[in-house]
Design a protein around this motif. Structure first.
Motif, PDB file in Angstrom:
ATOM      1  N   THR A  75       0.742  -7.011  -0.280  1.00  0.00           N
ATOM      2  CA  THR A  75      -0.048  -7.856   0.634  1.00  0.00           C
ATOM      3  C   THR A  75      -0.745  -6.979   1.681  1.00  0.00           C
ATOM      4  O   THR A  75      -0.277  -5.874   1.996  1.00  0.00           O
ATOM      5  CB  THR A  75       0.835  -8.869   1.381  1.00  0.00           C
ATOM      6  OG1 THR A  75       1.773  -8.141   2.186  1.00  0.00           O
ATOM      7  CG2 THR A  75       1.584  -9.792   0.416  1.00  0.00           C
ATOM      8  N   LEU A  76      -1.839  -7.501   2.226  1.00  0.00           N
ATOM      9  CA  LEU A  76      -2.553  -6.781   3.284  1.00  0.00           C
ATOM     10  C   LEU A  76      -1.613  -6.492   4.447  1.00  0.00           C
ATOM     11  O   LEU A  76      -1.590  -5.404   5.008  1.00  0.00           O
ATOM     12  CB  LEU A  76      -3.721  -7.638   3.805  1.00  0.00           C
ATOM     13  CG  LEU A  76      -4.922  -7.802   2.883  1.00  0.00           C
ATOM     14  CD1 LEU A  76      -5.902  -8.806   3.483  1.00  0.00           C
ATOM     15  CD2 LEU A  76      -5.602  -6.459   2.686  1.00  0.00           C
ATOM     16  N   ASN A  77      -0.827  -7.489   4.764  1.00  0.00           N
ATOM     17  CA  ASN A  77       0.091  -7.375   5.889  1.00  0.00           C
ATOM     18  C   ASN A  77       1.098  -6.233   5.688  1.00  0.00           C
ATOM     19  O   ASN A  77       1.349  -5.426   6.584  1.00  0.00           O
ATOM     20  CB  ASN A  77       0.801  -8.720   6.020  1.00  0.00           C
ATOM     21  CG  ASN A  77       1.676  -8.774   7.239  1.00  0.00           C
ATOM     22  OD1 ASN A  77       2.773  -8.219   7.213  1.00  0.00           O
ATOM     23  ND2 ASN A  77       1.194  -9.389   8.296  1.00  0.00           N
ATOM     24  N   ARG A  78       1.636  -6.161   4.484  1.00  0.00           N
ATOM     25  CA  ARG A  78       2.628  -5.126   4.174  1.00  0.00           C
ATOM     26  C   ARG A  78       2.015  -3.730   4.274  1.00  0.00           C
ATOM     27  O   ARG A  78       2.596  -2.806   4.848  1.00  0.00           O
ATOM     28  CB  ARG A  78       3.158  -5.363   2.750  1.00  0.00           C
ATOM     29  CG  ARG A  78       4.186  -4.361   2.289  1.00  0.00           C
ATOM     30  CD  ARG A  78       5.522  -4.681   2.903  1.00  0.00           C
ATOM     31  NE  ARG A  78       6.337  -3.499   3.036  1.00  0.00           N
ATOM     32  CZ  ARG A  78       7.153  -3.011   2.100  1.00  0.00           C
ATOM     33  NH1 ARG A  78       7.282  -3.639   0.969  1.00  0.00           N
ATOM     34  NH2 ARG A  78       7.853  -1.921   2.317  1.00  0.00           N
ATOM     35  N   ALA A  79       0.813  -3.569   3.713  1.00  0.00           N
ATOM     36  CA  ALA A  79       0.160  -2.256   3.748  1.00  0.00           C
ATOM     37  C   ALA A  79      -0.160  -1.872   5.195  1.00  0.00           C
ATOM     38  O   ALA A  79       0.022  -0.731   5.602  1.00  0.00           O
ATOM     39  CB  ALA A  79      -1.104  -2.283   2.899  1.00  0.00           C
ATOM     40  N   GLN A  80      -0.580  -2.844   5.971  1.00  0.00           N
ATOM     41  CA  GLN A  80      -0.921  -2.555   7.368  1.00  0.00           C
ATOM     42  C   GLN A  80       0.313  -2.144   8.173  1.00  0.00           C
ATOM     43  O   GLN A  80       0.276  -1.224   8.972  1.00  0.00           O
ATOM     44  CB  GLN A  80      -1.575  -3.786   7.993  1.00  0.00           C
ATOM     45  CG  GLN A  80      -2.399  -3.447   9.207  1.00  0.00           C
ATOM     46  CD  GLN A  80      -3.407  -4.543   9.523  1.00  0.00           C
ATOM     47  OE1 GLN A  80      -3.419  -5.596   8.872  1.00  0.00           O
ATOM     48  NE2 GLN A  80      -4.239  -4.311  10.505  1.00  0.00           N
ATOM     49  N   ARG A  81       1.404  -2.826   7.903  1.00  0.00           N
ATOM     50  CA  ARG A  81       2.652  -2.466   8.608  1.00  0.00           C
ATOM     51  C   ARG A  81       3.111  -1.069   8.210  1.00  0.00           C
ATOM     52  O   ARG A  81       3.579  -0.299   9.036  1.00  0.00           O
ATOM     53  CB  ARG A  81       3.751  -3.488   8.309  1.00  0.00           C
ATOM     54  CG  ARG A  81       3.687  -4.693   9.234  1.00  0.00           C
ATOM     55  CD  ARG A  81       4.910  -5.567   9.091  1.00  0.00           C
ATOM     56  NE  ARG A  81       4.911  -6.249   7.807  1.00  0.00           N
ATOM     57  CZ  ARG A  81       5.924  -6.243   6.940  1.00  0.00           C
ATOM     58  NH1 ARG A  81       7.035  -5.613   7.218  1.00  0.00           N
ATOM     59  NH2 ARG A  81       5.830  -6.892   5.793  1.00  0.00           N
ATOM     60  N   ALA A  82       2.946  -0.743   6.923  1.00  0.00           N
ATOM     61  CA  ALA A  82       3.384   0.585   6.456  1.00  0.00           C
ATOM     62  C   ALA A  82       2.588   1.681   7.164  1.00  0.00           C
ATOM     63  O   ALA A  82       3.074   2.779   7.388  1.00  0.00           O
ATOM     64  CB  ALA A  82       3.196   0.695   4.947  1.00  0.00           C
ATOM     65  N   MET A  83       1.382   1.355   7.531  1.00  0.00           N
ATOM     66  CA  MET A  83       0.466   2.341   8.086  1.00  0.00           C
ATOM     67  C   MET A  83       0.510   2.412   9.607  1.00  0.00           C
ATOM     68  O   MET A  83      -0.010   3.357  10.209  1.00  0.00           O
ATOM     69  CB  MET A  83      -0.944   1.932   7.622  1.00  0.00           C
ATOM     70  CG  MET A  83      -1.964   2.981   7.714  1.00  0.00           C
ATOM     71  SD  MET A  83      -1.479   4.456   6.825  1.00  0.00           S
ATOM     72  CE  MET A  83      -2.732   5.565   7.465  1.00  0.00           C
ATOM     73  N   ALA A  84       1.140   1.415  10.228  1.00  0.00           N
ATOM     74  CA  ALA A  84       0.987   1.241  11.681  1.00  0.00           C
ATOM     75  C   ALA A  84       1.286   2.504  12.494  1.00  0.00           C
ATOM     76  O   ALA A  84       0.591   2.799  13.457  1.00  0.00           O
ATOM     77  CB  ALA A  84       1.847   0.086  12.156  1.00  0.00           C
ATOM     78  N   GLU A  85       2.311   3.256  12.094  1.00  0.00           N
ATOM     79  CA  GLU A  85       2.663   4.421  12.926  1.00  0.00           C
ATOM     80  C   GLU A  85       1.817   5.646  12.613  1.00  0.00           C
ATOM     81  O   GLU A  85       1.847   6.627  13.339  1.00  0.00           O
ATOM     82  CB  GLU A  85       4.140   4.765  12.730  1.00  0.00           C
ATOM     83  CG  GLU A  85       5.007   3.733  13.383  1.00  0.00           C
ATOM     84  CD  GLU A  85       6.395   4.256  13.654  1.00  0.00           C
ATOM     85  OE1 GLU A  85       6.523   5.430  14.054  1.00  0.00           O
ATOM     86  OE2 GLU A  85       7.344   3.498  13.434  1.00  0.00           O
ATOM     87  N   ILE A  86       1.105   5.598  11.503  1.00  0.00           N
ATOM     88  CA  ILE A  86       0.271   6.752  11.148  1.00  0.00           C
ATOM     89  C   ILE A  86      -1.129   6.556  11.717  1.00  0.00           C
ATOM     90  O   ILE A  86      -1.759   7.477  12.196  1.00  0.00           O
ATOM     91  CB  ILE A  86       0.229   6.928   9.608  1.00  0.00           C
ATOM     92  CG1 ILE A  86       1.641   7.228   9.093  1.00  0.00           C
ATOM     93  CG2 ILE A  86      -0.742   8.037   9.220  1.00  0.00           C
ATOM     94  CD1 ILE A  86       1.762   7.196   7.589  1.00  0.00           C
ATOM     95  N   GLN A  87      -1.586   5.309  11.711  1.00  0.00           N
ATOM     96  CA  GLN A  87      -2.924   5.028  12.245  1.00  0.00           C
ATOM     97  C   GLN A  87      -2.826   3.854  13.192  1.00  0.00           C
ATOM     98  O   GLN A  87      -2.334   2.798  12.807  1.00  0.00           O
ATOM     99  CB  GLN A  87      -3.877   4.724  11.082  1.00  0.00           C
ATOM    100  CG  GLN A  87      -5.331   5.049  11.365  1.00  0.00           C
ATOM    101  CD  GLN A  87      -6.015   3.987  12.197  1.00  0.00           C
ATOM    102  OE1 GLN A  87      -5.598   2.837  12.190  1.00  0.00           O
ATOM    103  NE2 GLN A  87      -7.029   4.387  12.940  1.00  0.00           N
ATOM    104  N   GLY A  88      -3.282   4.100  14.411  1.00  0.00           N
ATOM    105  CA  GLY A  88      -3.172   3.201  15.546  1.00  0.00           C
ATOM    106  C   GLY A  88      -3.053   1.698  15.357  1.00  0.00           C
ATOM    107  O   GLY A  88      -2.287   1.076  16.048  1.00  0.00           O
ATOM    108  N   GLY A  89      -3.761   1.064  14.446  1.00  0.00           N
ATOM    109  CA  GLY A  89      -3.578  -0.366  14.269  1.00  0.00           C
ATOM    110  C   GLY A  89      -4.842  -1.180  14.419  1.00  0.00           C
ATOM    111  O   GLY A  89      -5.399  -1.652  13.437  1.00  0.00           O
TER     112      GLY A  89
END
Ligand code: IYR
Length: 338
Positions: free
Chosen positions: A130-144
């Motif tokens: 899901t978009l949400n899951r991918a975004q959460r996985a990325m949150a600490e690597i790229q600001g948000g």
């Protein structure tokens, strides 16, 4: 130290301990990696994971360093040509830092991430995540807030790298943990038709250093003070001299209630003691003469008891860091002369 203790020393998280114990029974020939978005100069965060790779090499692992050029491109780090050039500089700095040239394989992401099978597997993960899951996985690597589509593809590709590089173990800073969890959940569910193995791999996460000046929050290469291969001995002296170092491992929160760490002790623990059998703090006779430490615990205990003054601890830290950084600094100077 037994193999498991060496493999996991200073790790903040081991996923799972049983899986890593199984690897520790016969580490020879097992493959471990860290991936780095290429940047021109190694900083102390890169060095911390590289120290873990050196532990793993000592334990018998084959080390793969992924120079993640496509990932850097997806994370808006420049044109592809610029990224390629900085990646080459990184390789030489890692070797200068102490990775063993014989048993380290450097791989560019673009060597396999543009192949048809890899691209189709990426699309399979796009379908199942899901978009949400991918975004959460990325949150600490790229600001948000400013996440682009590229930032959602990024963690999916990282999860696949572990498959395509035929690894037994993935290492990363704690900021990579959600990507690794995505790998562990999603990859075994794939139909994946390449010759690679779609099993979940174990992971080891290294600590993230605290902000050097305040001890509040995480050290960052883009803001605040960091230490890098570009620093002169004097730069290192100045930066460490200005570091936050109360005489304790558990500093009180600051006036705003923010948690604080002692970054000077952290660097001793994660970067210096793993590389030196003994640490000598030089002091004039009138202040008690030299102090010699065989392990981090005794140094930290002396700082807490007052036997070791923070200023002397900082002086020694700057000297040892300089020793670790000097070979890389020379490599950079030689590259710049070319
Ligand atoms: N996400 C990392 C870079 C990176 C790491 C691995 I492990 C990969 O397989 C790909 C990219 C970073 O934040 O620098």
């Amino acid at each position: 130290m037994d193999a498991y203790d060496l493999i996991t020393r200073n790790a903040t998280e081991v996923v799972t301990e049983d899986e890593v114990r199984a690897l520790a029974e016969e580490p020879e020939g097992k493959r471990v990696y860290v991936g780095y978005e290429p940047s021109g100069v190694l900083h102390i965060g890169h060095m911390l994971t590289a120290t873990k790779l050196i532990d793993l090499q000592e334990a018998g692992f084959e080390v793969v360093v992924l120079l993640a050029d496509v990932h850097a491109y997806l994370n808006d780090k420049g044109t592809f040509a610029e990224i390629r050039e900085t990646a080459e500089r990184m390789r030489d700095q890692f070797l200068a830092y102490g990775l063993d040239a014989e048993s380290t394989e450097f791989v560019y992401g673009s060597e396999f991430q543009l192949d048809e099978e890899y691209v189709l597997d990426t699309h399979e993960l796009e379908l199942s995540t899901t978009l949400n899951r991918a975004q959460r996985a990325m949150a600490e690597i790229q600001g948000g807030d400013t996440a682009k589509v590229s930032h959602l593809v990024y963690p999916l590709m990282q999860a696949l790298d572990i498959v395509y590089l035929d690894l037994d173990l993935a290492v990363g800073g704690l900021d990579q943990r959600k990507v690794h969890m995505l790998h562990r959940e999603q990859v075994p569910a794939m139909a994946g038709e390449s010759d690679h193995t779609y099993e979940a791999r174990p992971c080891i996460h290294t600590p993230i250093l605290a902000d050097l000046d305040t001890g509040v929050g995480k050290m960052s290469s883009s803001s605040g003070t960091t230490i890098s291969m570009e620093d002169t001995a004097e730069d290192i002296d100045d930066k460490i001299n200005g570091a936050f170092c109360p005489p304790t491992r558990d500093p009180e929160p600051d006036d705003d209630g923010n948690e604080r760490e002692n970054p000077v002790l952290e660097i001793f623990e994660y970067s210096v003691f793993p590389r030196f059998d003994t640490v000598v703090v030089e002091r004039p006779e009138q202040y008690g003469g030299d102090l010699t430490y065989d392990d981090y615990e005794s140094l930290a205990a002396d700082l807490e008891s007052g036997e070791l003054h923070p200023a002397d601890a900082k002086g020694a830290l700057a000297d040892y860091l300089n020793e670790l950084i000097a070979p890389g600094r020379e490599v950079l100077a030689a590259l710049d002369d070319e």
